[in-house]
Design a protein around this motif. Structure first.
Motif, short mmCIF file in Angstrom:
data_model
loop_
_atom_site.label_atom_id
_atom_site.label_comp_id
_atom_site.label_asym_id
_atom_site.label_seq_id
_atom_site.Cartn_x
_atom_site.Cartn_y
_atom_site.Cartn_z
N GLU A 273 0.80 -1.22 0.00
CA GLU A 273 0.00 0.00 0.00
C GLU A 273 0.83 1.28 0.00
O GLU A 273 0.34 2.34 -0.35
CB GLU A 273 -0.98 -0.01 1.18
N GLY A 274 2.12 1.16 0.36
CA GLY A 274 2.94 2.36 0.39
C GLY A 274 3.25 2.92 -0.98
O GLY A 274 3.28 4.13 -1.17
N PHE A 275 3.47 2.04 -1.97
CA PHE A 275 3.80 2.49 -3.32
C PHE A 275 2.71 2.16 -4.33
O PHE A 275 2.30 3.01 -5.11
CB PHE A 275 5.12 1.87 -3.78
N PHE A 276 2.24 0.93 -4.30
CA PHE A 276 1.24 0.51 -5.28
C PHE A 276 -0.18 0.86 -4.85
O PHE A 276 -1.12 0.74 -5.63
CB PHE A 276 1.36 -1.00 -5.52
N HIS A 277 -0.33 1.24 -3.57
CA HIS A 277 -1.63 1.61 -2.99
C HIS A 277 -2.62 0.45 -2.97
O HIS A 277 -3.83 0.64 -2.89
CB HIS A 277 -2.23 2.83 -3.72
#
Length: 383
Positions: free
Chosen positions: A62-66
């Motif tokens: 979730e931090g980059f790809f959400h």
């Protein structure tokens, strides 16, 4: 002060630089990698184990790809930063069945993979059935099947999603595997037994490289294994370690020493492979030094305690893993992520955070910890 190159003119290698020597310095030309293929474990799995078994759930990814993206991290892995540096798309897992494009490569890594064939199921200790030998079998099947399909749809848009036969020789083949062989060994063997098994483990990796070479592969980027004794999970169930059990940074000393022994043998075997495979460019990459350097310098870099975990609930001997729910003292507890993963090295106790992965990638892909000391963008050159 010059640079000379040997051009290989075989049918698959026309005009592609495979061999170079630098006399007294100078710059090598960047490689024109058309694709890359990865083999490994959870350190480089971009969706294989999720496709084969239960998908990795939130808050992973979730931090980059959400959203969950098949990766055991809050965001990108080292293999994703390789793709960025080579200006290639992020790799799709070979085991993905929908929405995949394999023109620029494929990822055969799966979480829990070993080099050696496992003799236990994934449901016991999480060891993947897709060990390195099976990943090589899958590569062969991928190559044969994609060639058949390409010929069927040649000239259509569907063909743009499939690899071209000539690109296998212009691809980079990356390896990041071996950590789970050590973890299985610590669980099942004495240190002496595991030490005796190391040459066979390393030779199995070399066999995989030899096979890919026979199939036309020429450029190989091989990661050694990291400081497994520094993974927080190895301290989850240790209350009063005896004197000498931990090193000065709180890592399990004997486990790191075994990782170093594995790496010494792997580097020696890589050197021999260069003699056995005369047209191969083989780069051995010291990921161990990068990871241990990050861990040992965490405080000066403004990071959290490297043995603390961002995601999950780990208090005393109560452990709720990242993204899971459990009961502690009759209350439901969620293994939630921390507020700022970017200051943590460990994401979930076993795997690194995206921030740590980026730091490690930045300190290995520039060639400073590589043998020979060339950046990944020039890893097609033999030196």
């Amino acid at each position: 002060m010059g640079l000379w190159r040997v051009l290989v003119t075989g049918s698959l290698l026309v005009s592609w630089v495979l061999s170079a020597a630098v006399v007294g310095g100078g710059n090598l030309a960047p490689c024109d990698f058309q694709a890359f293929y990865n083999f490994g474990d959870s350190n480089s799995d971009t969706g294989g184990i999720s496709a084969a078994f239960e998908p990795i759930r939130a808050p992973y990814g979730e931090g980059f790809f959400h959203k969950p993206a098949g990766r055991d991290s809050d965001g990108r892995l080292i293999v994703d930063f390789i793709a960025e540096r080579l200006k290639l798309p992020y790799l799709s897992a070979y085991l993905n069945s929908l929405g995949t494009n394999y023109r620029r490569g494929a990822n055969f890594a799966t979480g829990g993979s070993t080099i050696m064939k496992p003799n236990e199921t994934i449901y016991e200790y999480g060891i993947s059935p897709f060990f390195l030998g099976m990943q090589i079998v899958q590569f062969d099947q991928f190559r044969a099947r994609s060639a058949e399909l390409y010929n069927q749809v040649k000239g259509t848009q569907e063909a743009e999603k499939l690899p071209r036969a000539e690109d296998y020789a212009r691809a980079l083949y990356t390896f990041d595997i071996g950590q789970n062989d050590l973890s299985v060994g610590f669980r099942k063997m004495s240190l002496e037994q595991l030490r005796a098994a190391l040459p066979d483990i390393v030779n199995q990796l070399a066999t995989a490289v030899q096979h890919l070479y026979q199939q036309g592969g020429r450029a190989f980027w091989i990661h050694n294994t990291g400081p497994i004794g520094c993974l927080p999970v190895n301290l989850f169930y240790v209350s009063n370690p005896p004197p000498g059990y931990l090193d000065e940074h709180g890592c399990v000393k004997a486990q790191n020493e075994m990782a170093v022994e594995f790496n010494v043998k792997l580097k020696d075997r890589a050197t021999k492979l260069r003699e056995e495979l005369p047209e191969a460019a083989i780069t051995y990459v010291d990921v161990y030094t990068a990871k241990y350097g990050l861990i040992s310098n965490a405080k000066s870099l403004g990071l959290a305690d490297p043995l603390k975990v961002c995601c999950g609930y780990h208090v005393n001997f109560d452990h709720i893993w990242c993204g899971n729910k459990g009961t502690v003292n009759k209350s439901e507890v969620y293994g939630a992520p921390c507020q700022d993963p970017s200051v943590f090295i460990s994401w979930d106790g076993v795997h690194y955070s995206e921030a740590a992965n980026k730091w490690i990638a930045d300190h290995t892909q520039n060639g400073s910890l590589a043998d020979p000391p060339i950046p990944i963008t020039q890893a097609c050159h033999r030196m």
